[in-house]
Design a protein around this motif. Sequence first.
Motif, mmCIF file in Angstrom:
data_model
loop_
_atom_site.group_PDB
_atom_site.id
_atom_site.type_symbol
_atom_site.label_atom_id
_atom_site.label_comp_id
_atom_site.label_asym_id
_atom_site.label_seq_id
_atom_site.Cartn_x
_atom_site.Cartn_y
_atom_site.Cartn_z
ATOM 1 N N SER B 111 0.849 -1.193 0.000
ATOM 2 C CA SER B 111 0.000 0.000 0.000
ATOM 3 C C SER B 111 0.884 1.243 0.000
ATOM 4 C CB SER B 111 -0.880 0.000 1.242
ATOM 5 O OG SER B 111 -1.375 1.299 1.465
ATOM 6 N N VAL B 112 0.518 2.205 -0.826
ATOM 7 C CA VAL B 112 1.290 3.444 -0.933
ATOM 8 C C VAL B 112 1.245 4.242 0.369
ATOM 9 C CG1 VAL B 112 1.437 5.628 -2.195
ATOM 10 C CG2 VAL B 112 0.818 3.556 -3.394
ATOM 11 N N PHE B 113 0.122 4.087 1.104
ATOM 12 C CA PHE B 113 -0.093 4.907 2.297
ATOM 13 C C PHE B 113 1.003 4.704 3.344
ATOM 14 C CE2 PHE B 113 -2.220 5.981 6.326
ATOM 15 C CZ PHE B 113 -2.650 7.258 6.019
ATOM 16 N N TYR B 114 1.584 3.524 3.389
ATOM 17 C CA TYR B 114 2.551 3.219 4.446
ATOM 18 C C TYR B 114 4.000 3.283 3.992
ATOM 19 C CZ TYR B 114 -1.582 1.955 7.005
ATOM 20 O OH TYR B 114 -2.802 2.005 7.615
ATOM 21 N N LEU B 115 4.265 4.003 2.918
ATOM 22 C CA LEU B 115 5.646 4.124 2.454
ATOM 23 C C LEU B 115 6.184 5.503 2.842
ATOM 24 C CD1 LEU B 115 5.237 2.592 -1.123
ATOM 25 C CD2 LEU B 115 5.956 1.438 0.977
ATOM 26 N N PRO B 116 6.932 5.563 3.955
ATOM 27 C CA PRO B 116 7.335 6.869 4.484
ATOM 28 C C PRO B 116 8.256 7.642 3.537
ATOM 29 C CG PRO B 116 7.809 5.089 6.032
ATOM 30 C CD PRO B 116 7.439 4.450 4.742
ATOM 31 N N TYR B 117 8.915 6.935 2.607
ATOM 32 C CA TYR B 117 9.838 7.654 1.735
ATOM 33 C C TYR B 117 9.119 8.462 0.658
ATOM 34 C CZ TYR B 117 9.267 3.475 -1.198
ATOM 35 O OH TYR B 117 8.756 2.447 -1.931
ATOM 36 N N LEU B 118 7.822 8.200 0.471
ATOM 37 C CA LEU B 118 7.069 9.003 -0.489
ATOM 38 C C LEU B 118 6.580 10.284 0.201
ATOM 39 C CD1 LEU B 118 4.747 6.441 -2.308
ATOM 40 C CD2 LEU B 118 6.657 7.662 -3.297
ATOM 41 N N PRO B 119 6.544 11.404 -0.524
ATOM 42 C CA PRO B 119 5.990 12.620 0.080
ATOM 43 C C PRO B 119 4.530 12.400 0.465
ATOM 44 C CG PRO B 119 7.072 13.103 -2.016
ATOM 45 C CD PRO B 119 7.019 11.624 -1.890
ATOM 46 N N GLU B 120 4.135 13.016 1.573
ATOM 47 C CA GLU B 120 2.806 12.757 2.126
ATOM 48 C C GLU B 120 1.677 13.010 1.125
ATOM 49 O OE1 GLU B 120 0.335 13.767 6.188
ATOM 50 O OE2 GLU B 120 2.213 14.794 5.783
ATOM 51 N N VAL B 121 1.855 14.000 0.259
ATOM 52 C CA VAL B 121 0.757 14.353 -0.654
ATOM 53 C C VAL B 121 0.418 13.241 -1.644
ATOM 54 C CG1 VAL B 121 1.046 16.844 -0.537
ATOM 55 C CG2 VAL B 121 2.334 15.559 -2.238
ATOM 56 N N ALA B 128 -2.112 -1.398 -4.475
ATOM 57 C CA ALA B 128 -1.556 -2.272 -5.516
ATOM 58 C C ALA B 128 -0.275 -1.689 -6.087
ATOM 59 C CB ALA B 128 -2.581 -2.500 -6.609
ATOM 60 N N HIS B 129 0.526 -1.102 -5.212
ATOM 61 C CA HIS B 129 1.808 -0.563 -5.657
ATOM 62 C C HIS B 129 2.839 -1.701 -5.658
ATOM 63 C CE1 HIS B 129 4.742 2.497 -6.441
ATOM 64 N NE2 HIS B 129 5.457 2.162 -5.392
ATOM 65 N N ASN B 130 3.763 -1.632 -6.612
ATOM 66 C CA ASN B 130 4.798 -2.671 -6.704
ATOM 67 C C ASN B 130 6.177 -2.083 -6.453
ATOM 68 O OD1 ASN B 130 3.531 -5.292 -8.054
ATOM 69 N ND2 ASN B 130 2.550 -3.482 -8.883
ATOM 70 N N LEU B 131 7.007 -2.853 -5.782
ATOM 71 C CA LEU B 131 8.402 -2.442 -5.598
ATOM 72 C C LEU B 131 9.253 -3.694 -5.450
ATOM 73 C CD1 LEU B 131 8.799 -2.981 -2.352
ATOM 74 C CD2 LEU B 131 7.794 -0.734 -2.154
ATOM 75 N N VAL B 132 10.576 -3.507 -5.482
ATOM 76 C CA VAL B 132 11.482 -4.647 -5.343
ATOM 77 C C VAL B 132 12.322 -4.463 -4.075
ATOM 78 C CG1 VAL B 132 13.455 -5.852 -6.350
ATOM 79 C CG2 VAL B 132 11.616 -5.037 -7.819
ATOM 80 N N VAL B 133 12.419 -5.534 -3.282
ATOM 81 C CA VAL B 133 13.329 -5.542 -2.149
ATOM 82 C C VAL B 133 14.606 -6.233 -2.607
ATOM 83 C CG1 VAL B 133 13.706 -6.323 0.211
ATOM 84 C CG2 VAL B 133 11.419 -5.743 -0.543
ATOM 85 N N TYR B 134 15.735 -5.551 -2.445
ATOM 86 C CA TYR B 134 16.984 -6.170 -2.933
ATOM 87 C C TYR B 134 18.020 -6.320 -1.837
ATOM 88 C CZ TYR B 134 19.172 -1.565 -3.055
ATOM 89 O OH TYR B 134 19.685 -0.352 -2.697
ATOM 90 N N GLY B 135 17.607 -6.207 -0.578
ATOM 91 C CA GLY B 135 18.575 -6.423 0.492
ATOM 92 C C GLY B 135 18.024 -5.979 1.831
ATOM 93 N N LYS B 136 18.848 -6.210 2.853
ATOM 94 C CA LYS B 136 18.442 -5.825 4.206
ATOM 95 C C LYS B 136 19.682 -5.420 4.991
ATOM 96 C CE LYS B 136 15.507 -7.279 7.982
ATOM 97 N NZ LYS B 136 14.949 -8.355 8.770
#
Lengths: 136, 338
Positions: B111-121, B128-136
Motif C-alpha cells: 500500500s502506498v499509504f505506508y511508504l514513508p519515503y514518499l511525500p505525504e501528498v 496495488a503498488h509494486n516495488l522490489v526488495v533487494y537487500g536488508k
Amino acid sequence: MKKNEVPQDITKLDKGPMNWVNYVTDENGNYTKEISNGWEPENIALEQVWEDVNNNVEATRQKVVNGELSPIAYYLEKNLMDIPLLASYVDKWQWQVKRHMKPEIFKTLSKEMLEKYAFVFKISVEDLINNSSLRK
Amino acid sequence: MSDIKLNFEHHHSAHCENGVISNLFKFNGLDISEPMAFGIGSGLFFIHIPFIKVNGIPGTSYRIWPGQIFQRASKRLGVKMYADTFRNPKKGKEALDAVLAKGIPVGLVVSVFYLPYLPEVFRFHFNAHNLVVYGKEGNEYLISDPVMEHVTRIHEDDLMRARYAKGTPEPMGKMYYPTEMPKEIDWKKAIVEGIYKTGYDMSHIPIPFFGSKAIRYLASKLKDYPEKVGDRKAALYLGNIIRMQEEIGTGGAGFRFVYAAFLHESAKKLNSNWLQDKSIELTKTGDLWRDFAFKAGRVCKNRSADKTSYKDLSEILIECSHQEEKLFFELHSKIRTI
C-alpha cells in the motif's frame, strides 16, 4: 509530447524531490525518456483533493472538541480512512466502529480496543484519549 | 539475519508495475524496456464504471487492473514466476527473508499509504503498488521503487504495515520473483499477441464500460456533471479523471505515450513501417488527451458553473474515443498479418 515540451510546473504542495519519468519524442521522432517535476493539471487535481481532505479533518476536529464525536472520528479522517476500512483494520463490524465514535461509548472502551485503534493510527493510547491536542 | 545487499540495478520508471517487471527481468538476464513490458503485457485499456465508486467518486482507469500486466507479460515471454500470499504476517516476513538470503531480489505488492519515503501528498490508500526488495541492513530493507529516481530504504515495521494493508485489494503480503527464464525469446510472437489483445480490449468488447466505448460513455456522463451532482462534486469527479490519467508519470496522457513508445520500439524490432505510423498516430491521440487534462485542470480551478466548459471537455473525449477506436480496430485486424 515532444522532449522540449515536458512540463516543469511547481505547486504549493510539498512534493519533496519527486520526479516523474515521461515518454517523449525527440527531434528525430524517436521515443526517449525525460524527467518532469510536475504538471499544472495534476497539481490542481492534487491540491483540490487535499483541500477537501483538510476541510473534512477540520470539521471533524471541531465536532470532537465540541463533544459530538469521539477522537476516533478525527483520526479516521486524518488517516484518509473510511468506516469500512477502519473496521477491517481493527477487526470489528462497521456498526461497532460507528458506535465507538460516540464520546460516551468511547469512554467505556477496553484498553485492548484502545490499543488496537492507537496502533492503526500510529499514535499512543494517551494521545488517542487525551483530546487536548485537538484544541487549538 | 545478517546484512544482505544484492547487486540490483535500479531504473527509474514511469509506472510501478511495468518498472518492476523490467527491473526484475533485467536482473535475471532478460533485457526488456518498460514500454516493452507494458505493451507485451497488454497494459493499455480504458475503464469507466460509474456505479463502482472509489472514495465516493466514479471509477475510471486508463489501464488494465493491477497484476495483469505482470501475468500476461511473463506468460507471453515464457518466464516462469513464483507468486504467493501469506495470511500470517510473521510467515510473510520469514518467507521474504529466506528468499533474500538466497540472493533473489523479490517483488512485493504494497500500500502506498505506508511508504514513508514518499511525500505525504502522494500517500493514499492505494493497495496495488509494486516495488522490489533487494537487500536488508539491520532492521531496514533496501528498496528499489521504480517510481523513485533512486533506490531507498524502509524500516521493517513500515514494510510490514504496507504489505498487510487492508481494503481492496488486500496485498496479504504478496511476493513474487522469476524462477525460470526462457532460453530464447520469440519477440515477434509476444509483441503480436500483446497488441492483438489490446486491440480487442479497446475496440471489440460489447459492453460500454470498457475500451474506446467507455471513453464515449464517460464523455456522455461528464457533460451533465454540474447539473447532476453540483459544482463542487463535479470538480472533484473531474479532478479524479485527471489524476487517473496522470497516475504517476505517464506524461499526462493516461499511458498512451508509454504504449506509443512500445509501438515505436516494436516497429524497429520487427522492421515494420506500419507500426511506426501507428506509434505516431497514438502519440497524436496522447497529445489530445493532454489537451483534455490541461483544459480540465483549468475548469477545476475556476469552479465555474459554466456548463459549456464541461460540454467542450466532453467533445474532446469523444474525439479521443474515435481516434482510439479506429487505431486499435486496425491494430487488432492487421497485426497478425505482419
